[in-house]
Write a protein that holds these residues in place. Structure first.
Motif, PDB file in Angstrom:
ATOM      1  N   HIS A  62      37.423  42.219  41.739  1.00 39.81           N
ATOM      2  CA  HIS A  62      38.421  42.345  42.806  1.00 39.81           C
ATOM      3  C   HIS A  62      38.176  41.301  43.886  1.00 39.81           C
ATOM      4  O   HIS A  62      39.099  40.605  44.328  1.00 39.81           O
ATOM      5  CB  HIS A  62      38.340  43.734  43.450  1.00 39.81           C
ATOM      6  CG  HIS A  62      38.749  44.862  42.559  1.00 39.81           C
ATOM      7  ND1 HIS A  62      38.052  46.038  42.480  1.00 39.81           N
ATOM      8  CD2 HIS A  62      39.793  44.996  41.700  1.00 39.81           C
ATOM      9  CE1 HIS A  62      38.645  46.856  41.631  1.00 39.81           C
ATOM     10  NE2 HIS A  62      39.703  46.249  41.143  1.00 39.81           N
TER      11      HIS A  62
ATOM     12  N   THR B  63      39.125  37.750  42.948  1.00 38.38           N
ATOM     13  CA  THR B  63      40.566  37.519  42.908  1.00 38.38           C
ATOM     14  C   THR B  63      41.162  37.460  44.303  1.00 38.38           C
ATOM     15  O   THR B  63      41.865  36.497  44.660  1.00 38.38           O
ATOM     16  CB  THR B  63      41.255  38.625  42.094  1.00 38.38           C
ATOM     17  OG1 THR B  63      40.828  38.536  40.728  1.00 38.38           O
ATOM     18  CG2 THR B  63      42.770  38.482  42.150  1.00 38.38           C
ATOM     19  N   TYR B  64      40.908  38.466  45.121  1.00 36.64           N
ATOM     20  CA  TYR B  64      41.587  38.542  46.419  1.00 36.64           C
ATOM     21  C   TYR B  64      41.102  37.476  47.384  1.00 36.64           C
ATOM     22  O   TYR B  64      41.871  37.019  48.238  1.00 36.64           O
ATOM     23  CB  TYR B  64      41.439  39.939  47.004  1.00 36.64           C
ATOM     24  CG  TYR B  64      42.130  40.978  46.153  1.00 36.64           C
ATOM     25  CD1 TYR B  64      43.471  40.821  45.797  1.00 36.64           C
ATOM     26  CD2 TYR B  64      41.444  42.075  45.640  1.00 36.64           C
ATOM     27  CE1 TYR B  64      44.108  41.733  44.972  1.00 36.64           C
ATOM     28  CE2 TYR B  64      42.075  42.987  44.820  1.00 36.64           C
ATOM     29  CZ  TYR B  64      43.400  42.822  44.489  1.00 36.64           C
ATOM     30  OH  TYR B  64      44.029  43.725  43.666  1.00 36.64           O
TER      31      TYR B  64
ATOM     32  N   GLY C 138      45.001  38.716  38.406  1.00 34.62           N
ATOM     33  CA  GLY C 138      44.029  38.227  37.442  1.00 34.62           C
ATOM     34  C   GLY C 138      44.693  37.827  36.140  1.00 34.62           C
ATOM     35  O   GLY C 138      45.824  38.220  35.843  1.00 34.62           O
TER      36      GLY C 138
ATOM     37  N   HIS D 208      47.134  32.678  38.517  1.00 34.23           N
ATOM     38  CA  HIS D 208      46.240  33.706  37.995  1.00 34.23           C
ATOM     39  C   HIS D 208      44.769  33.296  38.130  1.00 34.23           C
ATOM     40  O   HIS D 208      44.431  32.121  37.958  1.00 34.23           O
ATOM     41  CB  HIS D 208      46.558  34.011  36.528  1.00 34.23           C
ATOM     42  CG  HIS D 208      47.894  34.652  36.343  1.00 34.23           C
ATOM     43  ND1 HIS D 208      49.038  33.923  36.058  1.00 34.23           N
ATOM     44  CD2 HIS D 208      48.280  35.951  36.425  1.00 34.23           C
ATOM     45  CE1 HIS D 208      50.067  34.753  35.966  1.00 34.23           C
ATOM     46  NE2 HIS D 208      49.635  35.987  36.180  1.00 34.23           N
ATOM     47  N   CYS D 209      43.934  34.282  38.417  1.00 32.22           N
ATOM     48  CA  CYS D 209      42.498  34.062  38.597  1.00 32.22           C
ATOM     49  C   CYS D 209      41.730  34.509  37.357  1.00 32.22           C
ATOM     50  O   CYS D 209      42.097  35.493  36.708  1.00 32.22           O
ATOM     51  CB  CYS D 209      41.982  34.851  39.798  1.00 32.22           C
ATOM     52  SG  CYS D 209      42.719  34.338  41.358  1.00 32.22           S
TER      53      CYS D 209
ATOM     54  N   TYR E 116      38.814  29.151  40.933  1.00 31.38           N
ATOM     55  CA  TYR E 116      39.543  30.406  40.779  1.00 31.38           C
ATOM     56  C   TYR E 116      40.055  30.638  39.359  1.00 31.38           C
ATOM     57  O   TYR E 116      40.227  31.780  38.927  1.00 31.38           O
ATOM     58  CB  TYR E 116      40.710  30.477  41.777  1.00 31.38           C
ATOM     59  CG  TYR E 116      41.934  29.682  41.391  1.00 31.38           C
ATOM     60  CD1 TYR E 116      42.972  30.253  40.660  1.00 31.38           C
ATOM     61  CD2 TYR E 116      42.077  28.341  41.760  1.00 31.38           C
ATOM     62  CE1 TYR E 116      44.103  29.532  40.302  1.00 31.38           C
ATOM     63  CE2 TYR E 116      43.188  27.608  41.412  1.00 31.38           C
ATOM     64  CZ  TYR E 116      44.213  28.205  40.680  1.00 31.38           C
ATOM     65  OH  TYR E 116      45.314  27.492  40.323  1.00 31.38           O
TER      66      TYR E 116
END
Length: 409
Positions: free
Chosen positions: A37, A40-41, A227, A256-257, A298
């Motif tokens: 999490h 990603t954020y 993601g 997208h990560c 990322y």
């Protein structure tokens, strides 16, 4: 700025208007915030910070999926109300994101508060011939949407396999196509339920984000993220139902990560190897964790090892020491040659971020500037202040600089 676009499968110019409408898929709050999490954020947070630095206003929405096929079984297992579980874990997520200095989204809609809009959207899809129902469950008929699969670019068999792994039920004999996805379904006796033209029940997972993003940002948004595990089926399904409902393009740019695994294994509850953010920030400065994560691009899939946090701690120490250097008055005998010029470093940091959000390169430049400051003995001109500004641009919160009280020599 240039960013990789998943739909185009290439790095392209990202040149939105002054107002940037961005939607990032949020958490399903049934457990604590883990390292995936955070990875990603914080990537999207870095993007937002740079866009604001460029003068854009970013209207960012990040949802809370407080009702779906993940949170309801977990609440049942714990013997608690699903809403209570969602509230507890959402509060913990907010605490973790504040600790990591993530900029809060403009809106954070909860799925349970948008069911009326979901029903309205399903009704539009049904009227347009995209929906069929059996035994109170209603599916989106992918045969009515020939473009299905254009985002993920996967073959039929791979999509079926991923659908089974990620919340779908392609073996359900009631489905016309194994890739059809649920829009509305009957609720079990202990699950939340809403009245609808399709019977008493609850929405499917995918319809939630479409209704919330379009309701808050409009039919077409500038950037949609999450993601890589959401590319299929979630984002593929979002495109189909959103564009089928409106007739308009849904998203201009898909970002997208990559995934984070733990010491060679995918992080999962079943393996008991989730790395939780609050465990790390209880022991280490959150800025050290942010720096450790910045060391990976990322889009990269990478492995986290327990000793990775040590690198973040070391780098944070260098940045804090350099940023605390006195910049109020040069000591006697200081020459221009000993004072680092921070401007080339600032240009390099911004250039790295504009190059597909290259956080490892940006982090390296921050450390280079810090080392130049430390090599300048006691005085480094405006460089410490610029270093602080660049760290702020990257979301790295340094220690408060000490107040200097120097008398003119």
């Amino acid at each position: 700025m240039r960013l990789y676009d998943t739909f185009q499968d290439s790095i392209v110019d990202f040149a939105p208007s002054n107002e940037v409408r961005m939607y990032v898929c949020g958490i399903t709050p049934y457990d604590a915030t883990h390292l995936g999490h955070a990875n990603t954020y914080l990537a999207y947070d870095l993007l937002i910070r740079r866009l604001q630095d460029l003068g854009h206003n970013v209207d960012m929405v990040c949802n809370i999926t407080d009702v779906d096929d993940s949170i309801l079984p977990k609440a049942r297992e714990l013997g608690v109300d699903f809403a209570e579980l969602a509230a507890t874990e959402t509060a913990r997520f907010h605490d973790d994101m504040r600790a990591l200095c993530r900029l809060p989204p403009r809106a954070e809609p909860k799925a349970t508060e948008w069911v009326a809009q979901m029903i309205e959207m399903i009704t539009k899809l049904a009227d347009a011939g995209h929906v069929y129902g059996v035994d109170g469950t209603y599916w989106f008929d992918v045969a009515t949407w020939p473009e299905f699969g254009s985002l993920s670019k996967l073959d039929q068999q791979t999509m079926v396999e991923l659908a089974a792994e990620r919340g779908g039920n392609p073996d359900d004999p009631r489905q016309r196509n194994p890739l059809d996805f649920v829009l509305w379904q009957p609720s079990l006796p202990d699950e939340p339920k809403w009245d609808s033209p399709f019977g008493v029940g609850r929405p499917g997972w995918h319809i939630e984000c479409s209704a919330m993003s379009m309701g808050l940002l409009g039919d077409e948004i500038d950037l949609h993220g999450g993601g890589t595990d959401l590319i299929f089926p979630h984002h593929e399904c979002e495109i189909a139902q959103s564009e089928a409902a409106t007739g308009n393009r849904f998203v201009k740019h898909w970002m997208h990560c990559g995934m984070v695994v733990y010491q060679g294994e995918k992080m999962s509850k079943s393996l008991g190897n989730l790395v939780f953010v609050n465990d790390l920030t209880a022991k280490f400065d959150p800025a050290a964790l942010r720096l450790a994560l910045m060391g990976h691009h990322y889009r990269e899939d990478w492995e986290w090892y327990d000793n990775h946090i040590n690198e973040g701690v070391t780098l944070l120490g260098i940045l804090n020491e350099a940023a605390s250097r006195d910049s109020t008055l040069p000591p006697r005998g200081t020459t221009e040659r000993s004072i680092p010029d921070p401007r080339p470093f600032a240009r390099k940091v911004r250039a790295a971020l504009d190059d597909d959000l290259d956080s490892p390169r940006a982090r390296n430049v921050l450390i280079e500037l810090a080392q130049a400051i430390l090599a300048a003995d006691d005085y480094a001109g405006s460089a410490p202040a610029v270093l602080r500004e660049l760290c702020e641009l990257c979301g790295i919160q340094l220690k408060q600089a000490p107040t200097q009280d120097r008398t003119t020599p």
